[in-house]
Scaffold this active site. Structure first.
Site, PDB file in Angstrom:
ATOM      1  N   ARG A  78      46.614 170.808  51.083  1.00 22.24           N
ATOM      2  CA  ARG A  78      45.315 171.245  51.593  1.00 22.24           C
ATOM      3  C   ARG A  78      44.762 170.155  52.501  1.00 22.24           C
ATOM      4  NH1 ARG A  78      40.776 169.011  49.085  1.00 22.24           N
ATOM      5  NH2 ARG A  78      41.148 167.917  47.121  1.00 22.24           N
ATOM      6  N   HIS A  79      43.750 170.531  53.269  1.00 22.26           N
ATOM      7  CA  HIS A  79      43.110 169.584  54.182  1.00 22.26           C
ATOM      8  C   HIS A  79      42.106 168.728  53.404  1.00 22.26           C
ATOM      9  CE1 HIS A  79      40.929 168.018  57.666  1.00 22.26           C
ATOM     10  NE2 HIS A  79      41.935 168.453  58.412  1.00 22.26           N
ATOM     11  N   PRO A  80      42.035 167.430  53.670  1.00 21.04           N
ATOM     12  CA  PRO A  80      41.108 166.592  52.906  1.00 21.04           C
ATOM     13  C   PRO A  80      39.644 166.794  53.258  1.00 21.04           C
ATOM     14  CG  PRO A  80      42.221 165.289  54.581  1.00 21.04           C
ATOM     15  CD  PRO A  80      42.885 166.636  54.578  1.00 21.04           C
ATOM     16  N   LEU A  81      39.354 167.411  54.405  1.00 20.27           N
ATOM     17  CA  LEU A  81      37.963 167.536  54.849  1.00 20.27           C
ATOM     18  C   LEU A  81      37.480 168.973  54.944  1.00 20.27           C
ATOM     19  CD1 LEU A  81      37.976 164.854  57.706  1.00 20.27           C
ATOM     20  CD2 LEU A  81      37.166 164.583  55.355  1.00 20.27           C
ATOM     21  N   PHE A  91      41.780 175.492  53.346  1.00 21.92           N
ATOM     22  CA  PHE A  91      42.664 175.079  54.435  1.00 21.92           C
ATOM     23  C   PHE A  91      43.927 174.527  53.784  1.00 21.92           C
ATOM     24  CE2 PHE A  91      43.774 173.365  58.520  1.00 21.92           C
ATOM     25  CZ  PHE A  91      42.924 173.962  59.450  1.00 21.92           C
TER      26      PHE A  91
END
Length: 395
Positions: free
Chosen positions: A225-228, A232
Site C-alpha cells: 500500500r502507499h504510505p501517504l 492505494f
C-alpha cells in the site's frame, strides 16, 4: 528517427549499468565500440544461457561492435586512446581511479580531445567517503534508503527484484550524455560526467524524502500500500488480488458506491486522504468485505466501470504477451551472430510515433576488432601482429 546517428561512443563498461546506458544510445543510432578484455564482459559468463550465449549479455549489448583489447598492456592502452580520439563520448565503469592509471581517464582523453564527453559510472561516485567501496546493486539498495522503505508492514527490509541501482545509473548516464551533447553543440566544449548508483537511487525516493524532510517522520515499511494515500494498494479477491488506486474524494466516493457502502464517503474517519490513511485497517476491511466476494476479473471490471484506477497483478509472461505490449512494440527480435535472432527490450520512447531500436543484436567477442583497427590506419600485417601478441583478439 535516430537522434544520436553520427555520434561515436567508446564503451569501456561491463556487466550492467554502463552497458545498459550504451545500449539505450545504440537504440537511438549511436555507433558503440565496446572494448572487452580477452575473456569478455563478465555478463557473457552469467546465465541463463541459450546455446551457450548469455541472455543478460544479449539484452544489454545490442547494436554494438566488440573490440578485444588487453588493457593490461601499454600497446592496448595506446590503441584505446587512439579510438577515444575519434569518438564523441567515452563511457567507463572502472573503480574510481583505475581508468586514470590505464591512461584512459577524463583528464588525459579530454586533453587530446576537448570536445569529448567523458562519463564515469560507479557505485558511490568519483569522490566522497564511500567512493572506494565495492558496489553491487544490492549494496547500493541497502545504503540508499530504498531497502529500508521496501517490505511488508512489520517485516524485514527487502531488495527490489531488479537491479534498479545499476539500471537507474545507466539511465541517468544516458540522460546526462544527451544533455552534454546538447551543451557541446552550443559551446563546442565537452564535459566530464560523474554518475553514481548511490546518487541515482537516492534521487528516486520522493515519497521517502517527503516523509523524512517535510513530515519529519521515520520512513516505515507498509507493504503493497502507499504510505501517504489510502486506499492505494493490493486488495484480496476470491482468486488473488486487485490493485485499487484512489486519489481524491471524488474517486473515493465512486469506490464507496461500487462496493455498496455509499455512506462511507461521508464517514468522518474517511473524510480526507490523511484520515483514510490513519484508519487504513478499518477501510481495508470494508473494501475486502466486497472484493473477497468477487474474482479479480470481476472486481477490476466493476471498478473500471466507475473510472477507478485498478488492475490485476500480471506475470511477466502475461504482460509480455498482452495485446497492448504487442501494439506498443515492447519486444523486438534482432539478428544475432549465434542465435539467428534474439529478443530484446529496446528503449521505450517514441519519436514522432516511431520507437527506434538498435538494428543488430549483441556482438561476437572481438567481432569488430579488425574493422576498428583498420579504421585507425593499421595495416593487416600490424593487426595480425597485435593478435599474435595477444594484445588484440579478433573473431
Amino acid at each position: 528517427m535516430k537522434p544520436l546517428a553520427g555520434i561515436r561512443v567508446l564503451d569501456l563498461t561491463r556487466v550492467l549499468a554502463g552497458p545498459f546506458c550504451t545500449a539505450l544510445m545504440a537504440d537511438l543510432g549511436a555507433e558503440i565500440i565496446k572494448v572487452e578484455p580477452p575473456q569478455g564482459d563478465d555478463y557473457r559468463h552469467i546465465g541463463p544461457f541459450v546455446d551457450g550465449h548469455s541472455a543478460l549479455f544479449a539484452l544489454t549489448n545490442r547494436g554494438k561492435s566488440s573490440v578485444v583489447l588487453d588493457l593490461k598492456t601499454a600497446e592496448a592502452q595506446a590503441l584505446a586512446r587512439q579510438i577515444a580520439a575519434t569518438c564523441d563520448v567515452v563511457v567507463e565503469n572502472f573503480r574510481p581511479g583505475v581508468a586514470a592509471k590505464l591512461g584512459l581517464g577524463a583528464d588525459a582523453l579530454r586533453h587530446e580531445n576537448p570536445a569529448l564527453i567523458y562519463c564515469s559510472i560507479s557505485g558511490f561516485g568519483q569522490d566522497g567517503p564511500f567512493s572506494d567501496l565495492p558496489a553491487y546493486d544490492i549494496v547500493v539498495q541497502a545504503m540508499s534508503g530504498l531497502m529500508e522503505a521496501n517490505g511488508e508492514e512489520g517485516g524485514a527490509p527487502l531488495k527490489v527484484g531488479e537491479a534498479l541501482g545499476d539500471l537507474m545509473a545507466g539511465l541517468y548516464a544516458a540522460w546526462g550524455i544527451a544533455a552534454a551533447l546538447v551543451g557541446r553543440a552550443q559551446t563546442g566544449q565537452g564535459a566530464s560526467l560523474d554518475v553514481a548508483m548511490f546518487d541515482a537511487l537516492f534521487s528516486l525516493l520522493p515519497t521517502s524524502h517527503a516523509i523524512h524532510f517535510y513530515a519529519k517522520s521515520a520512513v516505515e515499511r507498509v507493504g503493497n500500500r502507499h504510505p501517504l494515500s489510502t486506499p492505494f494498494g493490493a486488495y484480496a479477491t476470491l482468486d488473488g488480488h486487485a490493485i485499487i488506486a484512489v486519489l481524491g474524494d471524488r474517486q473515493f466516493a465512486a469506490l464507496c458506491g461500487v462496493i455498496g457502502v455509499p455512506e462511507a464517503a461521508s464517514d468522518p474517519r474517511y473524510a480526507t486522504d490523511a484520515t483514510r490513511t490513519q484508519n487504513e485497517p478499518a477501510l481495508k476491511a470494508l473494501i475486502e468485505a466486497w472484493s473477497r466476494q468477487h474474482t479479480t476479473a470481476q472486481a477490476v471490471e466493476a471498478l473500471r466501470g466507475a473510472h477507478i484506477p485498478t488492475a490485476p497483478i500480471l506475470t511477466l509472461a502475461q504482460a509480455a504477451n498482452s495485446p497492448h505490449a504487442a501494439a506498443r512494440g515492447l519486444v523486438s527480435d534482432l539478428p544475432h551472430h549465434g542465435l539467428g535472432t534474439a529478443p530484446i527490450i529496446g528503449q521505450p520512447v517514441r519519436f514522432n510515433g516511431e520507437k527506434p531500436v538498435a538494428s543488430t543484436g549483441a556482438p561476437a567477442l572481438g567481432g569488430g576488432s579488425r574493422d576498428v583497427m583498420a579504421a585507425l590506419g593499421l595495416t593487416e600485417t600490424q593487426i595480425s601482429g597485435l593478435i599474435a601478441a595477444g594484445i588484440v583478439r579478433a573473431t
